[in-house]
Write a protein that holds these residues in place. Structure first.
Motif, PDB file in Angstrom:
ATOM      1  N   PHE A   1      -6.743  -2.738   7.831  1.00  0.00           N
ATOM      2  CA  PHE A   1      -7.219  -3.062   9.176  1.00  0.00           C
ATOM      3  C   PHE A   1      -7.941  -1.835   9.716  1.00  0.00           C
ATOM      4  N   SER A   2      -9.113  -2.054  10.280  1.00  0.00           N
ATOM      5  CA  SER A   2      -9.930  -0.919  10.722  1.00  0.00           C
ATOM      6  C   SER A   2      -9.280  -0.144  11.857  1.00  0.00           C
ATOM      7  N   SER A   3      -8.456  -0.789  12.670  1.00  0.00           N
ATOM      8  CA  SER A   3      -7.821  -0.108  13.790  1.00  0.00           C
ATOM      9  C   SER A   3      -6.661  -0.960  14.289  1.00  0.00           C
ATOM     10  N   ASN A   4      -5.747  -0.327  14.993  1.00  0.00           N
ATOM     11  CA  ASN A   4      -4.674  -1.060  15.662  1.00  0.00           C
ATOM     12  C   ASN A   4      -4.718  -0.873  17.174  1.00  0.00           C
ATOM     13  N   HIS A   5      -5.815  -0.291  17.661  1.00  0.00           N
ATOM     14  CA  HIS A   5      -5.992  -0.089  19.102  1.00  0.00           C
ATOM     15  C   HIS A   5      -7.457  -0.364  19.450  1.00  0.00           C
ATOM     16  N   LEU A   6      -7.668  -1.390  20.270  1.00  0.00           N
ATOM     17  CA  LEU A   6      -9.023  -1.814  20.605  1.00  0.00           C
ATOM     18  C   LEU A   6      -9.152  -2.013  22.105  1.00  0.00           C
TER      19      LEU A   6
ATOM     20  N   LEU B   1     -12.614  -5.797  15.202  1.00  0.00           N
ATOM     21  CA  LEU B   1     -11.563  -5.469  14.235  1.00  0.00           C
ATOM     22  C   LEU B   1     -12.018  -5.979  12.871  1.00  0.00           C
ATOM     23  N   VAL B   2     -12.099  -5.076  11.900  1.00  0.00           N
ATOM     24  CA  VAL B   2     -12.547  -5.425  10.556  1.00  0.00           C
ATOM     25  C   VAL B   2     -11.339  -5.393   9.619  1.00  0.00           C
ATOM     26  N   VAL B   3     -11.123  -6.500   8.930  1.00  0.00           N
ATOM     27  CA  VAL B   3     -10.013  -6.610   7.991  1.00  0.00           C
ATOM     28  C   VAL B   3     -10.597  -6.852   6.606  1.00  0.00           C
ATOM     29  N   THR B   4     -10.215  -6.021   5.647  1.00  0.00           N
ATOM     30  CA  THR B   4     -10.689  -6.157   4.270  1.00  0.00           C
ATOM     31  C   THR B   4      -9.492  -6.224   3.331  1.00  0.00           C
ATOM     32  N   GLY B   5      -9.734  -6.743   2.154  1.00  0.00           N
ATOM     33  CA  GLY B   5      -8.669  -6.808   1.165  1.00  0.00           C
ATOM     34  C   GLY B   5      -9.001  -7.764   0.044  1.00  0.00           C
ATOM     35  N   LYS B   6      -8.011  -8.017  -0.790  1.00  0.00           N
ATOM     36  CA  LYS B   6      -8.163  -8.933  -1.924  1.00  0.00           C
ATOM     37  C   LYS B   6      -6.958  -9.858  -1.964  1.00  0.00           C
ATOM     38  N   VAL B   7      -7.170 -11.027  -2.517  1.00  0.00           N
ATOM     39  CA  VAL B   7      -6.086 -11.980  -2.702  1.00  0.00           C
ATOM     40  C   VAL B   7      -6.243 -12.614  -4.076  1.00  0.00           C
TER      41      VAL B   7
ATOM     42  N   ALA C   1       4.240   8.738 -10.953  1.00  0.00           N
ATOM     43  CA  ALA C   1       2.809   8.579 -11.233  1.00  0.00           C
ATOM     44  C   ALA C   1       2.008   9.566 -10.390  1.00  0.00           C
ATOM     45  N   PRO C   2       0.981  10.174 -10.943  1.00  0.00           N
ATOM     46  CA  PRO C   2       0.220  11.173 -10.185  1.00  0.00           C
ATOM     47  C   PRO C   2      -0.527  10.560  -9.009  1.00  0.00           C
ATOM     48  N   ASP C   3      -0.515  11.297  -7.880  1.00  0.00           N
ATOM     49  CA  ASP C   3      -1.238  10.886  -6.669  1.00  0.00           C
ATOM     50  C   ASP C   3      -0.871   9.459  -6.270  1.00  0.00           C
ATOM     51  N   ASN C   4       0.415   9.197  -6.211  1.00  0.00           N
ATOM     52  CA  ASN C   4       0.882   7.838  -5.912  1.00  0.00           C
ATOM     53  C   ASN C   4       1.713   7.843  -4.632  1.00  0.00           C
ATOM     54  N   GLN C   5       1.156   8.415  -3.577  1.00  0.00           N
ATOM     55  CA  GLN C   5       1.843   8.426  -2.300  1.00  0.00           C
ATOM     56  C   GLN C   5       1.547   7.145  -1.520  1.00  0.00           C
ATOM     57  N   TRP C   6       2.424   6.865  -0.601  1.00  0.00           N
ATOM     58  CA  TRP C   6       2.250   5.664   0.221  1.00  0.00           C
ATOM     59  C   TRP C   6       1.102   5.869   1.203  1.00  0.00           C
ATOM     60  N   PRO C   7       0.096   4.964   1.226  1.00  0.00           N
ATOM     61  CA  PRO C   7      -1.038   5.132   2.141  1.00  0.00           C
ATOM     62  C   PRO C   7      -0.589   4.988   3.591  1.00  0.00           C
ATOM     63  N   ALA C   8      -1.072   5.878   4.433  1.00  0.00           N
ATOM     64  CA  ALA C   8      -0.666   5.843   5.841  1.00  0.00           C
ATOM     65  C   ALA C   8      -1.167   4.600   6.556  1.00  0.00           C
ATOM     66  N   ASP C   9      -2.295   4.025   6.107  1.00  0.00           N
ATOM     67  CA  ASP C   9      -2.873   2.867   6.778  1.00  0.00           C
ATOM     68  C   ASP C   9      -2.520   1.552   6.085  1.00  0.00           C
ATOM     69  N   SER C  10      -1.516   1.575   5.223  1.00  0.00           N
ATOM     70  CA  SER C  10      -1.154   0.360   4.497  1.00  0.00           C
ATOM     71  C   SER C  10      -0.330  -0.562   5.387  1.00  0.00           C
ATOM     72  N   PRO C  11      -0.696  -1.853   5.502  1.00  0.00           N
ATOM     73  CA  PRO C  11       0.086  -2.786   6.318  1.00  0.00           C
ATOM     74  C   PRO C  11       1.262  -3.403   5.568  1.00  0.00           C
ATOM     75  N   GLU C  12       1.365  -3.147   4.254  1.00  0.00           N
ATOM     76  CA  GLU C  12       2.484  -3.709   3.506  1.00  0.00           C
ATOM     77  C   GLU C  12       3.793  -3.016   3.881  1.00  0.00           C
ATOM     78  N   VAL C  13       4.885  -3.640   3.520  1.00  0.00           N
ATOM     79  CA  VAL C  13       6.206  -3.077   3.766  1.00  0.00           C
ATOM     80  C   VAL C  13       6.560  -2.146   2.615  1.00  0.00           C
ATOM     81  N   ASN C  14       6.961  -0.925   2.943  1.00  0.00           N
ATOM     82  CA  ASN C  14       7.345   0.048   1.928  1.00  0.00           C
ATOM     83  C   ASN C  14       8.770  -0.264   1.472  1.00  0.00           C
ATOM     84  N   GLY C  15       8.882  -0.826   0.264  1.00  0.00           N
ATOM     85  CA  GLY C  15      10.196  -1.203  -0.234  1.00  0.00           C
ATOM     86  C   GLY C  15      11.002  -0.040  -0.766  1.00  0.00           C
ATOM     87  N   GLY C  16      10.355   1.075  -1.057  1.00  0.00           N
ATOM     88  CA  GLY C  16      11.055   2.241  -1.585  1.00  0.00           C
ATOM     89  C   GLY C  16      10.495   2.650  -2.940  1.00  0.00           C
TER      90      GLY C  16
END
Length: 413
Positions: free
Chosen positions: A53-58, A64-70, A327-342
């Motif tokens: 999501f491009s932003s959470n404050h408008l 608001l631009v939403v991108t992704g894949k399904v 895995a290298p460089d496998n940190q949780w993205p700060a802008d990810s809308p998914e739920v971090n399961g651990g």
């Protein structure tokens, strides 16, 4: 007895007022209901990933631009059926944002599209903030005969703007109109007219012709007194008024708007994203869900057919993702809308070398199984799980493998 009845009536009215206040407040918009969907629907049908999501404050009027894949999972649950007709949609509590544009695989989409099992679709949605407030918004994949499959969501705060919201478009005849109020007075006028006609009809037959005396006439079989000549004339008058309004309104509307386009009901054919080179093969051989530990464990046979070592980086099911910290460089993205399961626990947690086949034991443990109501997989008539497994090499190349029909053995100790 009268005091008791009065107290009960007062209590009922108070409860009604409280429920109405709660329903009209922002509390109803605290979520979009994804947890209410069955695990079979969220895990084994369509999987969203790379959603941003491009932003959470408008502000009102901002985009608001939403991108992704399904991905439509290749092994669709037989018990659900698959119609092959889908539509990428946006979920929100009422018209808080207005849709401006939907692009799927580079093509603008205005209607439902033909989708196939195993295909992946890249989407982009552009929406304009319309109403101030804080609202949960998310993406969905609507499948005919199934309904919406809810994807990731966030809460968006929309601040008021100095100018009122407008949604102007230019018609084919060159006229510029504001869709926020275009035709509103006409709609209100027709609605009020039909309401008045309905009130007049009910007033005649319920007030001027009370029900109780007419029941007595019906019991005495006095048909002539039950429906008089005056009643017939009144009925024919109302029928004439309705006919004149319907056909007269249609005639005037056709004269005022001679150029019209009928509602479109066709389906669009969208080519799926081309599949990249496959350098990993993986297959799940056994899956177990430990109820008390809130852990899904499965054995995975992996074959590296590429020229670089690869890592199992991520396991995602529904909107919950588990990451492999090794895995290298496998940190949780700060802008990810998914739920971090651990963390994703893998044994052995080592890269798979080129040409190597390795058996991995994967453990996805966390409270998200219960919080997101995905642990019900062992309670359903089809005890199977699904999701996406992400493999990647050091250069950033990815292979995404879908699993959607693996039986789950529950363990309660």
């Amino acid at each position: 007895m009268k005091i008791k009845n009065h107290s009960i009536i007062t209590l009922i009215l108070a409860c009604t007022v409280i429920i109405a206040i709660i329903a009209s407040s922002h509390l109803y918009g605290s979520g979009i209901g994804e947890r209410a969907q069955e695990a079979i629907l969220r895990m084994r049908t369509a999987q969203f990933y790379d959603v941003r999501f491009s932003s959470n404050h408008l502000k009102v009027g901002d985009d608001l631009v939403v991108t992704g894949k399904v991905m439509i999972l290749p092994i669709w649950p037989h018990e659900l059926g698959f119609s092959g007709i889908g539509y990428i949609n946006f979920f929100e509590p009422g018209p808080r944002l207005a849709r401006k544009e939907t692009i799927v695989n580079g093509q603008p989409v205005f209607s439902s599209m033909i989708v196939k099992l195993g295909d992946t679709y890249d989407f982009k949605e552009v929406l304009t903030a319309r109403r101030p407030g804080t609202w949960p918004v998310g993406v969905t994949m609507n499948i005919k005969d199934i309904g919406p499959i809810v994807g990731p969501s966030i809460k968006v705060t929309i601040d008021p703007s100095s100018a009122p919201f407008t949604n102007t478009v230019q018609t084919l005849t060159g006229q510029t109109i504001n869709l926020e109020n275009y035709g509103l007075s006409r709609a209100f006028g027709w609605s009020i007219l039909w309401v008045l006609l309905g009130i007049g009809w009910l007033y005649y037959w319920l007030i001027l012709k009370p029900t109780a005396p007419r029941l007595g006439l019906a019991y005495l079989e006095k048909e002539d007194e039950l429906v008089t000549k005056q009643d017939q004339r009144f009925g024919f008058l109302f029928l004439a008024i309705v006919i004149v309004l319907v056909f007269g309104g249609a005639f005037l509307t056709s004269k005022q708007f001679p150029i019209v386009i009928p509602l479109q009901k066709t389906f669009v054919r969208i080519d799926p994203l081309p599949q990249g080179p496959t350098f990993v093969e993986a297959k799940v051989s056994k899956a177990t869900y430990y109820v008390q530990q809130r852990s899904l464990d499965f054995d995975l046979t992996v074959t590296n057919k590429g020229n670089e070592k690869v890592y199992l980086r991520r396991f995602q099911t529904a909107n919950v993702a588990f990451l492999n910290p090794a895995a290298p460089d496998n940190q949780w993205p700060a802008d990810s809308p998914e739920v971090n399961g651990g963390e994703l626990q893998i044994t052995p947690n080592e890269p798979i070398l080129p040409g190597e086949t390795k058996l991995l034991h994967v453990k996805a443990q966390g409270a998200a199984w219960e919080v997101e109501r995905l642990s019900t997989i062992y309670k359903e008539s089809s005890s199977r799980f699904g999701g996406l497994i992400f493999f990647g090499d050091a250069a950033g190349n990815r292979n995404i493998i879908a699993i959607a029909d693996q039986f789950v053995i529950p363990v309660f100790q």
